[in-house]
Scaffold this motif. Sequence first.
Motif, PDB file in Angstrom:
ATOM      1  N   ARG A 202       1.046  -1.331   0.043  1.00  0.00           N
ATOM      2  CA  ARG A 202       0.019   0.038  -0.037  1.00  0.00           C
ATOM      3  C   ARG A 202       0.807   1.338  -0.040  1.00  0.00           C
ATOM      4  N   THR A 203       2.011   1.267   0.764  1.00  0.00           N
ATOM      5  CA  THR A 203       2.848   2.237   0.802  1.00  0.00           C
ATOM      6  C   THR A 203       3.482   2.477  -0.656  1.00  0.00           C
ATOM      7  N   GLU A 204       3.779   1.670  -1.317  1.00  0.00           N
ATOM      8  CA  GLU A 204       4.436   1.675  -2.625  1.00  0.00           C
ATOM      9  C   GLU A 204       3.328   2.136  -3.566  1.00  0.00           C
ATOM     10  N   ILE A 205       2.051   1.711  -3.435  1.00  0.00           N
ATOM     11  CA  ILE A 205       0.999   2.093  -4.423  1.00  0.00           C
ATOM     12  C   ILE A 205       0.776   3.727  -4.314  1.00  0.00           C
ATOM     13  N   THR A 206       0.698   3.920  -3.100  1.00  0.00           N
ATOM     14  CA  THR A 206       0.441   5.578  -2.742  1.00  0.00           C
ATOM     15  C   THR A 206       1.743   6.351  -3.452  1.00  0.00           C
ATOM     16  N   ARG A 207       2.717   5.625  -3.342  1.00  0.00           N
ATOM     17  CA  ARG A 207       3.939   6.464  -3.793  1.00  0.00           C
ATOM     18  C   ARG A 207       4.053   6.545  -5.374  1.00  0.00           C
ATOM     19  N   VAL A 208       3.620   5.370  -6.004  1.00  0.00           N
ATOM     20  CA  VAL A 208       3.484   5.511  -7.305  1.00  0.00           C
ATOM     21  C   VAL A 208       2.385   6.324  -7.927  1.00  0.00           C
ATOM     22  N   ARG A 209       1.270   6.358  -7.179  1.00  0.00           N
ATOM     23  CA  ARG A 209       0.151   7.429  -7.598  1.00  0.00           C
ATOM     24  C   ARG A 209       0.574   8.764  -7.569  1.00  0.00           C
ATOM     25  N   GLU A 210       1.409   9.143  -6.652  1.00  0.00           N
ATOM     26  CA  GLU A 210       2.189  10.221  -6.402  1.00  0.00           C
ATOM     27  C   GLU A 210       2.765  10.943  -7.486  1.00  0.00           C
ATOM     28  N   LEU A 211       3.814   9.757  -7.653  1.00  0.00           N
ATOM     29  CA  LEU A 211       4.916  10.092  -8.762  1.00  0.00           C
ATOM     30  C   LEU A 211       4.338   9.977 -10.262  1.00  0.00           C
ATOM     31  N   GLY A 212       3.382   9.122 -10.236  1.00  0.00           N
ATOM     32  CA  GLY A 212       3.028   8.893 -11.629  1.00  0.00           C
ATOM     33  C   GLY A 212       3.749   7.456 -12.304  1.00  0.00           C
ATOM     34  N   TYR A 213       4.720   7.177 -11.694  1.00  0.00           N
ATOM     35  CA  TYR A 213       5.642   5.932 -12.182  1.00  0.00           C
ATOM     36  C   TYR A 213       5.965   5.172 -11.116  1.00  0.00           C
ATOM     37  N   ALA A 214       6.503   3.829 -11.251  1.00  0.00           N
ATOM     38  CA  ALA A 214       7.123   3.109 -10.312  1.00  0.00           C
ATOM     39  C   ALA A 214       8.686   2.934 -10.736  1.00  0.00           C
ATOM     40  N   SER A 215       9.512   2.760  -9.796  1.00  0.00           N
ATOM     41  CA  SER A 215      10.957   2.802 -10.090  1.00  0.00           C
ATOM     42  C   SER A 215      11.805   2.184  -8.998  1.00  0.00           C
TER      43      SER A 215
END
Length: 297
Positions: A202-215
């Motif tokens: 869930r933390t990663e999902i929030t981060r990806v939604r904020e950034l617009g990408y996964a990295s």
Amino acid sequence: MHLPRSPGAPAAGSRPSGTADEPAGNPGTGMLERAFAILRVLAGEQQHGVRVTHLAKMVGLTQGTVHRILQSLVVEGMVEQDEHSKLYRLSVDFFALAAQAGNPGSMRTLCRPALLRLCASLGETIFLLVKSGFDAVCLDLCEGPFPIRSFTGDIGGRVALGIGQGSLAILAFLPEAEREEIIRFNVPRIRGFGVLDEVYLRTEITRVRELGYASRSNGVSDGMAGVAVPIFDRTGCAVGALSVGTLESRLGDDRLPMIVELLRRQADAIGPRTNPFDAALRRPLRGLAGTRNQAIS
């Protein structure tokens, strides 16, 4: 004794023209108009289906007329009726026909030039992933010069949504209800990867939604790293992801923004051209339950 009928008067027992069920003019045109009115209502009620009584009220026709038209559409394969609920819906054949008239290229064909361009310009392995039930499937890839290990492996490989940058980019931008069901189902599966749990996911999902990408590296595959951006269709729904898989040493802070920008450009160009009826892209939420009992590799 029968009185003579005046010229132009309807015969006894006949219906006058111009009624809601029998519009004046060409009878074939009237039938076609009523059939399309019914199809439009069915399209708007596709998720739940419609009963004849409700459909008749919505299109302003008698139940008998609607039933006759529906039966003709069933015979032609454009409409289907659930044998238990008796509800009517548009059929799979209807959507297949629409697909033939839409973008004729598959997702893989559409994205192949983008994968080749990204691979050549970045010198990295590029992946195209799409959602399939609770998994992400590698639909295509273009290999770069550096040997890497990916979660999906070769074309056709799959991984639970939430594992790896590509699948995380898709999961993060799914509709909330669908995302929540996938999280609940996948948490026990991703625990086998060691460092992952629901809080982490869930933390990663929030981060990806904020950034617009996964990295970057997620700590699961030593020495490997990646970055991925979602592909949105013309309605704004995440239907896939473009992902770079590389060595961790090649994805520093100085290079990351450039890679993200190139991925986004290609994803933005692909999204509006995706075929909304491509079988590789559409997996209804109500269909997810059917995958629960399937063996997941």
